[in-house]
Design an enzyme around this catalytic site. Structure first.
Site, mmCIF file in Angstrom:
data_model
loop_
_atom_site.group_PDB
_atom_site.id
_atom_site.type_symbol
_atom_site.label_atom_id
_atom_site.label_comp_id
_atom_site.label_asym_id
_atom_site.label_seq_id
_atom_site.Cartn_x
_atom_site.Cartn_y
_atom_site.Cartn_z
ATOM 1 N N LYS A 11 0.824 -1.228 0.000
ATOM 2 C CA LYS A 11 0.000 0.000 0.000
ATOM 3 C C LYS A 11 0.847 1.263 0.000
ATOM 4 C CE LYS A 11 -2.751 0.239 3.517
ATOM 5 N NZ LYS A 11 -3.665 -0.040 4.622
ATOM 6 N N GLY A 12 1.919 1.242 0.809
ATOM 7 C CA GLY A 12 2.786 2.418 0.940
ATOM 8 C C GLY A 12 3.460 2.766 -0.365
ATOM 9 N N GLU A 37 9.321 -13.777 -6.372
ATOM 10 C CA GLU A 37 10.582 -13.025 -6.353
ATOM 11 C C GLU A 37 11.755 -13.996 -6.341
ATOM 12 O OE1 GLU A 37 10.798 -9.778 -3.575
ATOM 13 O OE2 GLU A 37 8.885 -8.965 -4.259
ATOM 14 N N ASP A 66 10.912 -3.092 -6.914
ATOM 15 C CA ASP A 66 11.548 -3.932 -5.902
ATOM 16 C C ASP A 66 12.485 -3.041 -5.118
ATOM 17 O OD1 ASP A 66 11.507 -6.641 -4.897
ATOM 18 O OD2 ASP A 66 13.655 -6.601 -5.273
ATOM 19 N N ASP A 145 10.640 3.323 7.296
ATOM 20 C CA ASP A 145 10.750 4.792 7.362
ATOM 21 C C ASP A 145 11.045 5.344 8.762
ATOM 22 O OD1 ASP A 145 10.555 5.279 4.669
ATOM 23 O OD2 ASP A 145 8.386 5.592 4.700
ATOM 24 N N HIS A 168 14.468 7.479 -2.602
ATOM 25 C CA HIS A 168 14.981 6.491 -3.566
ATOM 26 C C HIS A 168 13.942 6.219 -4.652
ATOM 27 C CE1 HIS A 168 12.773 4.910 -0.236
ATOM 28 N NE2 HIS A 168 12.728 3.683 -0.689
#
Ligand code: ITT
Length: 181
Positions: A11-12, A37, A66, A145, A168
């Site tokens: 979601k973030g 992955e 990713d 974060d 980033h």
């Protein structure tokens, strides 16, 4: 308005990519199908493989992201295993691992993978260098974060709008946008 499908269950990430690309006139549609992955030391092949696989499966152009946190004192851990470590250990246990480390340097990396069906995937990488704080700070953002300090404040304290100007992910998306245009 140009539209792009973003394959992610996070979601973030979706919210950040949606906001950044909306400011460039691109609508982002979330697809939560996911993709396997690969186990790799680098994020680029994981993003490339995920973008190729989902573009072929869905029959439309797609993007994936990713990303990971690379902590210098831990030889780059958790890196490509960042999602697993976040889910299984969480920020407090990462801080515990860093308890006696003086070198707090870390970087966040985001690799945008983009692929159109029948074509080869492309990757766009963005990095931001910061430090691992000694405690969680701030309620903004997501994932790591609150423990990632950049220019005196954690990304949890920066607020979404400000983080999106320097992150980033923003840096990777800027390269992607340059290519798109
Ligand atoms: P996908 O469905 O997009 O793969 P994911 O959460 O599995 O979502 P990744 O495999 O890329 O994503 O894992 C990245 C991990 O790093 C995950 O735990 C994220 O929450 C975290 N992360 C990525 N970008 C971040 C950011 O900007 N701030 C904080 N944590 C971040």
């Amino acid at each position: 308005m140009r539209k792009i499908v973003f394959v992610t269950g996070n979601k973030g990430k979706f919210s950040e990519v949606k906001d950044i690309l909306a400011s460039k006139g691109i609508e982002v549609i979330q697809n939560k199908d996911g993709y396997p992955e690969m186990q790799e030391d680098e994020l680029e092949p994981i993003a490339a493989y995920g973008a190729k696989l989902t573009a072929e499966n869905l029959g439309m152009p797609v993007m994936v992201d990713d990303s990971g946190l690379f902590i210098k004192a831990l030889n780059g851990f958790p890196g490509p295993y960042s999602a697993f470590v976040e889910n299984k250990l969480g920020n407090q246990k990462v801080l515990k691992l860093m308890e006696n480390e003086e070198d707090r340097a870390a970087s966040f990396k985001s690799v945008i993978g983009y692929c159109e069906p029948g074509k080869e995937p492309l990757t766009f990488t963005g990095t931001v260098d910061g430090n691992i704080d000694f405690e969680e700070k701030g309620s903004g953002g997501f994932g790591y974060d609150p423990i990632f300090e950049y220019k005196g404040r954690t990304f949890g304290e920066w607020g979404d709008e400000e983080k999106n100007k320097v992150s980033h992910r923003r840096r990777a998306l800027d390269k992607f946008l340059e290519w798109l245009q």
